[in-house]
Motif scaffolding. Structure first.
Motif: not given
Length: 289
Positions: A112-113, A152-154, A178-179
């Motif tokens: 994902x990143x 971000x929450x995950x 942030x990422x």
């Protein structure tokens, strides 16, 4: 019974330890490897990390300064002090420490990143040929932020659940959030329209509005034409001749042609949408004026 002599390296280390604790190495130990190993184990000085941990506890008033602190303290003494003063873990702490994120989940989080952060940077810097449509950018402006926040929450939840964080807790959580937010937003607003043409692509023309024609040039984007309402690194046409740029002005509308869908395209040419100033399509790179 044969006595094994210690190596020269072990002897030098023993002498170094003796100099730190102001003692001397027994003569008998210098000729017996087993005896010298036992002496080193007993008198081995505390490591820098052990000293730092004890120093923090002394500064906070948790413990009093122990004898032989800091330079003459041995590793065995430091281990005993740290073990005696380390807070005991509860059963829940032990259970949490044993939790391990499944292999597939780890790979999906890294993917994902990679797709959401690295791919847009590489495409935007080295392959400046893709433009999302203004319709798609406007449509996804709010949903992309929502997807980024969920992403971000995950990541924050995963880090708090499956990773033991200490002094750098804030840095790790903040950086990951942030990422993950950037990845979620980019996938929604950029990666999706990049993929659509692979399945339903055709030759299309999309309208855009010019914002600036004399912007800063970079190695990856010569003679840029900045467009309105598009995300960073994907809001410029690059490589058009100066004669074409000079015929434009801020606020003027362009018709950009290429392979794609109504949500975005891979640029091939562009022309002013104003019928009074249209001179035909202009090739993107290396074309005569």
């Amino acid at each position: 019974m044969t006595v094994r002599r210690p190596s020269s390296i072990k002897i030098e280390r023993a002498k170094w330890i003796a100099s730190r604790i102001n003692q001397s190495v027994p003569e008998s130990a210098l000729g017996d490897d087993k005896e010298l190993s036992a002496w080193v184990k007993i008198h081995d000085p505390a490591s820098d990390n052990q000293i730092k941990q004890i120093k923090r506890w002394i500064a906070s008033g948790k413990i009093e300064e122990p004898p032989r602190y800091p330079h003459a303290m041995t590793a065995a003494e430091a281990r005993r002090i740290i073990a005696a003063n380390r807070p005991a873990r509860t059963r829940g702490d032990h259970r949490q420490a044993r939790q391990k994120l499944p292999w597939l989940a780890r790979k999906l989080l890294w993917l994902w990143l990679l797709v959401g952060v690295v791919v847009p940077m590489v495409v935007g810097l080295f392959i400046p040929l893709f433009l999302p449509s203004t319709e798609w950018a406007t449509l996804m402006s709010i949903p992309s932020v929502a997807i980024g926040l969920v992403s971000a929450a995950v990541y924050v939840l995963v880090l708090r659940t499956y990773r033991e964080l200490r002094d750098d807790y804030t840095i790790i959580i903040g950086g990951a959030a942030l990422l993950a937010f950037a990845a979620g937003r980019n996938i929604a607003i950029l990666i999706a329209p990049m993929i659509f043409p692979l399945f339903t692509g055709a030759h299309v023309e999309l309208p855009y509005a010019v914002v600036q024609i004399d912007g800063f040039e970079s190695k990856g984007c010569r003679r840029p034409i900045k467009l309105e309402g598009l995300p960073l690194m994907f809001r410029e046409l690059c490589g058009f001749p100066d004669s074409f740029r000079q015929s434009l002005a801020p606020g003027m509308r362009l018709s950009v042609a290429g392979y794609g869908t109504r949500y975005g395209l891979y640029v091939e040419s562009a022309r002013p949408a104003d019928p009074f100033s249209t001179d035909g399509p202009m090739p993107l790179r290396g074309a005569p004026d």
